[in-house]
Design a protein around this motif. Structure first.
Motif, PDB file in Angstrom:
ATOM      1  N   LEU A 133       0.826  -1.213   0.000  1.00 23.77           N
ATOM      2  CA  LEU A 133       0.000   0.000   0.000  1.00 23.77           C
ATOM      3  C   LEU A 133       0.862   1.266   0.000  1.00 23.77           C
ATOM      4  O   LEU A 133       0.362   2.373   0.214  1.00 23.77           O
ATOM      5  N   ASN A 134       2.161   1.080  -0.230  1.00 21.70           N
ATOM      6  CA  ASN A 134       3.115   2.191  -0.319  1.00 21.70           C
ATOM      7  C   ASN A 134       3.266   2.976   0.987  1.00 21.70           C
ATOM      8  O   ASN A 134       3.519   4.177   0.973  1.00 21.70           O
ATOM      9  N   MET A 135       3.076   2.281   2.108  1.00 25.32           N
ATOM     10  CA  MET A 135       3.323   2.899   3.424  1.00 25.32           C
ATOM     11  C   MET A 135       4.804   2.687   3.724  1.00 25.32           C
ATOM     12  O   MET A 135       5.203   1.687   4.332  1.00 25.32           O
ATOM     13  N   VAL A 136       5.630   3.614   3.248  1.00 26.40           N
ATOM     14  CA  VAL A 136       7.084   3.403   3.295  1.00 26.40           C
ATOM     15  C   VAL A 136       7.834   4.415   4.166  1.00 26.40           C
ATOM     16  O   VAL A 136       9.066   4.399   4.202  1.00 26.40           O
ATOM     17  N   ALA A 137       7.116   5.287   4.862  1.00 18.74           N
ATOM     18  CA  ALA A 137       7.774   6.236   5.762  1.00 18.74           C
ATOM     19  C   ALA A 137       8.317   5.469   6.969  1.00 18.74           C
ATOM     20  O   ALA A 137       7.728   4.480   7.405  1.00 18.74           O
ATOM     21  N   VAL A 138       9.427   5.952   7.497  1.00 15.49           N
ATOM     22  CA  VAL A 138      10.065   5.274   8.624  1.00 15.49           C
ATOM     23  C   VAL A 138       9.107   5.129   9.807  1.00 15.49           C
ATOM     24  O   VAL A 138       9.041   4.068  10.451  1.00 15.49           O
ATOM     25  N   ASP A 139       8.338   6.190  10.126  1.00 14.53           N
ATOM     26  CA  ASP A 139       7.420   6.125  11.274  1.00 14.53           C
ATOM     27  C   ASP A 139       6.205   5.230  11.021  1.00 14.53           C
ATOM     28  O   ASP A 139       5.418   4.968  11.931  1.00 14.53           O
ATOM     29  N   GLN A 140       6.057   4.745   9.776  1.00 17.61           N
ATOM     30  CA  GLN A 140       5.008   3.758   9.469  1.00 17.61           C
ATOM     31  C   GLN A 140       5.575   2.333   9.505  1.00 17.61           C
ATOM     32  O   GLN A 140       4.939   1.420  10.005  1.00 17.61           O
ATOM     33  N   VAL A 141       6.787   2.195   8.958  1.00 15.01           N
ATOM     34  CA  VAL A 141       7.398   0.870   8.837  1.00 15.01           C
ATOM     35  C   VAL A 141       7.992   0.372  10.162  1.00 15.01           C
ATOM     36  O   VAL A 141       7.820  -0.794  10.536  1.00 15.01           O
ATOM     37  N   TYR A 142       8.685   1.264  10.870  1.00 15.11           N
ATOM     38  CA  TYR A 142       9.402   0.863  12.086  1.00 15.11           C
ATOM     39  C   TYR A 142       8.506   0.158  13.123  1.00 15.11           C
ATOM     40  O   TYR A 142       8.873  -0.918  13.622  1.00 15.11           O
ATOM     41  N   PRO A 143       7.327   0.737  13.483  1.00 17.13           N
ATOM     42  CA  PRO A 143       6.478   0.062  14.489  1.00 17.13           C
ATOM     43  C   PRO A 143       6.036  -1.335  14.071  1.00 17.13           C
ATOM     44  O   PRO A 143       5.932  -2.232  14.909  1.00 17.13           O
ATOM     45  N   LEU A 144       5.806  -1.524  12.764  1.00 17.29           N
ATOM     46  CA  LEU A 144       5.353  -2.830  12.271  1.00 17.29           C
ATOM     47  C   LEU A 144       6.468  -3.873  12.395  1.00 17.29           C
ATOM     48  O   LEU A 144       6.233  -5.005  12.822  1.00 17.29           O
TER      49      LEU A 144
END
Length: 212
Positions: A133-144
């Protein structure tokens, strides 16, 4: 000269009390012998469980009737110098045979493992879907990836050098050096998705056959 018989009791009620004391003493001793026999494999689990259940039931009935005269079983054992730690644990603390305790522990462990496996699968899928879904920002990816790493570390069946653990640790270290608003490049996103998919396949292959 005739020897006079010494009486421990003065009336019927006292005699009954001492009879009950003797019975309680016998139950504790018998349970201690049974526990030791089970630990040494001198008795089968089914035989042990059957006998232990009888002793526990007998103990519960007797101790309930003696609650006024014997308020503490531990004190009773100390008074009569009974060295029966296994029996006291089984009768007073546990209240169920060791076989039942063991089954409960295994069931809880299996249930716990199953819930962690489900958590890992969910975290893998969520991380892979977010990249799609193109969620590639660090604050989106890191928690996952942090959630996925934590759930993988909770699963005891995975070795410390399991691919998914090491890959997630590497990615988390890399992301930690970037700013929160920074985004993964297309190449980085594809590599992360590849690593997640590869780790997921390794994870599924590492699970015991038939589930755990």
């Amino acid at each position: 000269m005739m020897m006079m018989e010494a009486k421990l009791w003065n009336d019927k009620r006292e005699r009954e009390m001492y009879d009950n004391f003797a019975e309680l003493f016998a139950i504790i001793k018998a349970t201690e012998k049974l526990e030791r026999a089970y630990i040494r494999d001198l008795i089968s689990p089914s035989e042990y469980e059957s006998e232990c259940n009888k002793l526990i039931l007998h103990f519960k009935t007797l101790s309930a009737s003696l609650k006024d005269t014997v308020p503490s079983i531990q004190r009773f054992a100390d008074t009569y110098k009974m060295d029966c730690p296994s029996a006291l644990y089984r009768l007073v603390t546990s209240g169920v045979p060791a076989t039942v305790e063991h089954r409960a522990t295994v069931a809880a462990s299996t249930s716990n493992s199953a819930s962690i496996v489900a958590e890992c699968v969910q975290n893998f899928i969520t991380a892979m879907d977010s990249l799609k879904l193109n969620m590639v920002a660090v604050d989106q990816v890191y928690p996952l990836l942090s959630d996925l790493s934590a759930s993988l570390n909770k699963l005891s069946i995975l070795p410390p050098d399991f691919e998914g653990k090491t890959k997630m640790k590497e990615w988390l270290s890399r992301l930690a050096k970037m700013g929160a608003a920074d985004e993964l490049t297309e190449q980085q996103s594809r590599q992360l998705h590849f690593d997640l998919e590869s780790s997921y396949n390794s994870f599924m292959a590492a699970l015991p056959k038939g589930g755990s």
